[in-house]
Design an enzyme around this catalytic site. Structure first.
Site, PDB file in Angstrom:
ATOM      1  N   GLU A 124       0.793  -1.234   0.000  1.00 40.92           N
ATOM      2  CA  GLU A 124       0.000   0.000   0.000  1.00 40.92           C
ATOM      3  C   GLU A 124       0.824   1.283   0.000  1.00 40.92           C
ATOM      4  OE1 GLU A 124       0.404  -2.246   2.401  1.00 40.92           O
ATOM      5  OE2 GLU A 124       0.275  -1.418   4.410  1.00 40.92           O
ATOM      6  N   HIS A 149      -6.024   0.599   2.630  1.00 44.63           N
ATOM      7  CA  HIS A 149      -4.924   1.017   3.499  1.00 44.63           C
ATOM      8  C   HIS A 149      -4.728   2.537   3.483  1.00 44.63           C
ATOM      9  CE1 HIS A 149      -3.062  -2.479   5.283  1.00 44.63           C
ATOM     10  NE2 HIS A 149      -2.883  -3.095   4.126  1.00 44.63           N
TER      11      HIS A 149
HETATM   12  N1  BES Z   1       0.978  -4.405   3.714  1.00 40.90           N
HETATM   13  C1  BES Z   1       0.688  -5.686   3.223  1.00 40.90           C
HETATM   14  C2  BES Z   1       1.913  -6.453   2.819  1.00 40.90           C
HETATM   15  C3  BES Z   1       2.904  -6.666   3.946  1.00 40.90           C
HETATM   16  C4  BES Z   1       2.484  -6.990   5.226  1.00 40.90           C
HETATM   17  C5  BES Z   1       4.250  -6.561   3.689  1.00 40.90           C
HETATM   18  C6  BES Z   1       3.411  -7.159   6.238  1.00 40.90           C
HETATM   19  C7  BES Z   1       5.180  -6.758   4.692  1.00 40.90           C
HETATM   20  C8  BES Z   1       4.760  -7.056   5.964  1.00 40.90           C
HETATM   21  C9  BES Z   1      -0.287  -5.626   2.072  1.00 40.90           C
HETATM   22  O1  BES Z   1      -1.268  -4.671   2.223  1.00 40.90           O
HETATM   23  C10 BES Z   1      -1.003  -6.943   2.049  1.00 40.90           C
HETATM   24  O2  BES Z   1      -1.662  -7.243   3.006  1.00 40.90           O
HETATM   25  N2  BES Z   1      -0.894  -7.687   0.978  1.00 40.90           N
HETATM   26  C11 BES Z   1      -1.578  -8.940   0.809  1.00 40.90           C
HETATM   27  C12 BES Z   1      -2.880  -8.644   0.122  1.00 40.90           C
HETATM   28  C13 BES Z   1      -4.013  -9.534   0.418  1.00 40.90           C
HETATM   29  C14 BES Z   1      -4.307  -9.734   1.851  1.00 40.90           C
HETATM   30  C15 BES Z   1      -5.245  -9.037  -0.320  1.00 40.90           C
HETATM   31  C16 BES Z   1      -0.702  -9.838  -0.017  1.00 40.90           C
HETATM   32  O3  BES Z   1       0.347  -9.372  -0.487  1.00 40.90           O
HETATM   33  O4  BES Z   1      -1.012 -11.002  -0.213  1.00 40.90           O
HETATM   34 ZN    ZN Z   2      -2.572  -5.147   3.835  1.00 38.37          ZN
END
Ligand code: BES
Ligand code: ZN
Length: 653
Positions: free
Chosen positions: A323, A351
């Site tokens: 995000e 987000h």
């Molecule tokens: N912010 C996260 C990705 C993240 C979380 C990176 C913790 C590093 C540490 C992102 O918003 C996310 O949640 N991505 C998910 C999306 C899904 C839940 C729709 C993903 O990448 O799978």
């Molecule tokens: Zn997320």
């Protein structure tokens, strides 16, 4: 919990000022007179000794166990970057100028977070009058990196650090042309969350610190740089790009990408950056982004970040999406051709409220980011695509949660998770996402949707541009919903959701009729009463396919696998989520015809959500040799994070 931990700590005779302890730890072998006054209380060995007690006491709210920075003494308010991307040597090289606010009258050293940075010079002072100052690197921690200690002249409010990153920087991936869609130009992208910003900028790498930033990025002339900042769709490609992020953001949201990128608008405030080969497909797939933005604003308050654009990355991106403000980074693996996987866009957009506007103060509080975002994602999907899609998305999330609860230790089922001494990259799970979202859904069910929406809108306004702890949120609940609805909500249950493992009894259990009607069909096929070709799959959505496949028993026979595959062409599915569900079945049943696809999938996609379970499954189902072979083949193209977490699975610690 908070009170208990404070009492126990002082009963041990240990001060609660953990920042001071970190500072001491960072001071390393310096002489006593060099050690900042606020940090003279205990040594790293003391900390070690007190660890079992601290363990018992639980993590202290508001303490960031994943940063060395002495944020009680100084706060960085603004970062100025001037960086050159050297693709030949795979380094970012240049200067970071940090403007700092002093919180103390004393003059302790400034401690910053770094990881694998080569620091060549540090100057400090006021305004443009900066002088060379002494600096030293402390002891490296495998999870946290290396503290950088800078001796500041009295009154200094600016520090200029010359440095370069290492080619293996944990938060940067340098891609060869071969790994891109166009195959002609190299590509670079950063991924700072959770604690990787320190591998490309020396700073206070804690989500409780917010900075504005400006950047000059120098690239090979034919490439375009974009950042989590004010990208200009009209900018000329000339190799020098200027950016500004005027809203204060936590360091994990600082992001940069460089490649052969073009822009296509999708709506007034939304557009896509991608390599030209993917641009039209991406813009078509995600054309509802503007609608998503509008419904979210209407229900939860204004979008405060100006534009909302998407950047489509090469498939080695280790996440589905990230995000980064104004410019979400997105995996190309969700371009399915039928918008079936666009909940990811709703998630990253959401987000902009939950996470970017209100941020978890430490990684223990991640659920405040991801739980709220998962809840909002479902709501956005309902606003834009209707009830049936909403129910299905909710039910899939609930099933993910239950699966995660099945194989997690109790302590890791707690939303406010204890991450002390652990690497966040190894620990994050569905708990903060789906348990967090289910908790909010229960609140919604209890007080009514309109009331809960009003609460959320007020909450986003109340804490806008702040970083908060779980306790801040609970206190806010105390002052708002618990006062307004004393007969519907009670504090004990809220504590249970946040601080106890599992799902509280009586919690809602989202289901979908579109799914439950598939259960008897799957069963009839499993019983041999019908053939796969008798199943009317016309009009099945991706969600139904996923539900149908994920609900298969552990073991299927060779004939059953072959029948499913030949009838539904699953091995060749173009939808990566369906392919993944099928490959999970194939791996645990050692279904040979799927092996070439499995190998191709593992080599071309770097998304850990897929790779980790596939490699794990291969390891436990007698395919460790091929897991190793494929991993070694794919490794040069994987992101550093993907290499790290999957090596653990394949080779152990
Ligand atoms: N912010 C996260 C990705 C993240 C979380 C990176 C913790 C590093 C540490 C992102 O918003 C996310 O949640 N991505 C998910 C999306 C899904 C839940 C729709 C993903 O990448 O799978
Ligand atoms: Zn997320």
């Amino acid at each position: 919990m908070l009170t208990a931990s404070l009492v126990t700590l002082s009963a041990c005779g240990k001060p609660a000022d953990t920042d001071a302890a970190k500072q001491e730890a960072a001071a390393g072998e310096e002489s006593a007179s060099d050690i900042p006054e606020s940090a003279t209380k205990y040594t790293p060995e003391d900390l070690e000794k007190s660890a079992p007690m601290a363990q018992k006491a639980g993590p202290e709210s508001g303490v960031d166990y994943h940063s060395f920075a002495n944020t009680n003494d100084y706060l960085i308010k603004h970062v100025g970057l001037d960086l050159t991307a050297d693709f030949d040597n795979k380094v970012l090289k240049g200067e970071a100028i940090l403007d700092i606010q002093r919180l103390t009258r004393k003059n302790p050293a400034l401690i910053l977070d770094t990881r694998d940075l080569d620091i060549t010079n540090v100057r400090a002072g006021v305004g443009n009058s900066l002088q060379d100052v002494k600096f030293s690197l402390g002891k490296t921690d495998p999870n946290l990196g290396t503290p950088l200690k800078i001796n500041l002249p009295k009154g200094a409010s600016r520090v200029a650090i010359q440095y370069q990153t290492s080619p293996g920087a944990s938060g940067v991936q340098w891609l060869e042309p071969q790994q891109t869609a166009g195959k002609k130009h190299p590509f670079l992208f950063t991924q700072a969350q959770a604690i990787h910003a320190r591998s490309f900028i020396p700073l206070q790498d804690s989500p409780k610190v917010r900075v504005t930033y400006k950047a000059t990025i120098r690239t090979p002339e034919e490439l375009l740089a974009v950042m989590s900042a004010n990208n200009d769709p009209e900018t000329e490609k000339d190799g020098v790009y200027e950016f500004e992020m005027p809203q204060p953001i936590p360091s994990y949201l600082i992001a940069l990408a460089i490649g052969n990128l073009e822009f296509k608008p999708m709506g007034e405030r939304t557009g896509v950056y991608a390599e030209p080969e993917l641009l039209d497909a991406a813009a078509a797939e995600f054309e509802d982004t503007e609608d998503m933005l509008e419904v979210t604003e209407k229900n939860y308050g204004p979008y405060r970040w100006d534009r909302y654009d998407l950047l489509i990355l090469p498939p080695s991106f280790p996440f589905g999406g990230m995000e980064n403000p104004r410019l979400s980074f997105i995996t190309p693996t969700v371009i399915a051709g039928d918008k079936s996987l666009v909940a990811l866009i709703a998630h990253e957009l959401a987000h902009s409220w939950s996470g970017n506007l209100i941020t978890n103060a430490s990684w223990r509080d991640l659920w405040l980011n991801e739980g709220f975002t998962t809840y909002l994602t479902n709501r956005i999907m309902q606003f834009v695509y209707g009830d049936e899609r909403y129910q299905m998305e909710m039910a899939l999330g609930y099933d993910d949660l239950k699966a995660d609860l099945d194989d997690r230790e109790d302590k890791d089922e707690i939303m406010a998770i204890d991450l002390r001494g652990r690497d966040p990259d190894e620990v994050f799970s569905n708990i903060p996402y789906e348990k967090g979202s289910l908790f909010l859904y229960e609140l919604e069910q209890k007080i009514g949707r309109a009331n809960f929406d009003q609460f959320l809108m007020d909450y986003f306004n109340h804490f806008a541009f702040q970083s908060i702890t779980t306790e801040d949120f609970v206190k806010y609940l105390d002052e708002t919903l618990l006062k307004q609805y004393p007969d519907k909500l009670d504090r004990a249950r809220i504590q249970q959701w946040i601080f106890e493992p599992g799902i509280p009894e009586g919690a809602p259990q989202p289901t979908s009729d579109a799914f439950t009607k598939l259960d008897p069909i799957r069963q009839q096929w499993l019983n041999g009463e019908i053939k796969a070709s008798d199943i009317d799959t016309d009009g099945w959505t991706f969600h139904q396919w996923k539900y149908f496949l994920d609900g298969m028993p552990e073991k299927l026979s060779e004939d059953q696998l072959a029948e499913l595959d030949s009838t539904f062409d699953l091995t060749q599915s173009k939808n990566n989520e369906i392919a993944f569900s099928w490959l999970m079945i194939a791996v645990r049943n050692q279904y040979k015809p799927a092996e070439p696809r499995l190998e191709d999938f593992l080599v071309t996609i770097g998304r850990n959500k897929f790779l980790r379970p596939l490699y794990r499954n291969m390891m436990v189902h007698g395919q460790s040799d091929s897991a190793k072979r494929i991993f070694e083949k794919a490794k040069p193209g994987y992101h550093p994070l993907t290499v790290k977490v999957n090596s653990k699975i394949i080779y152990g610690d």
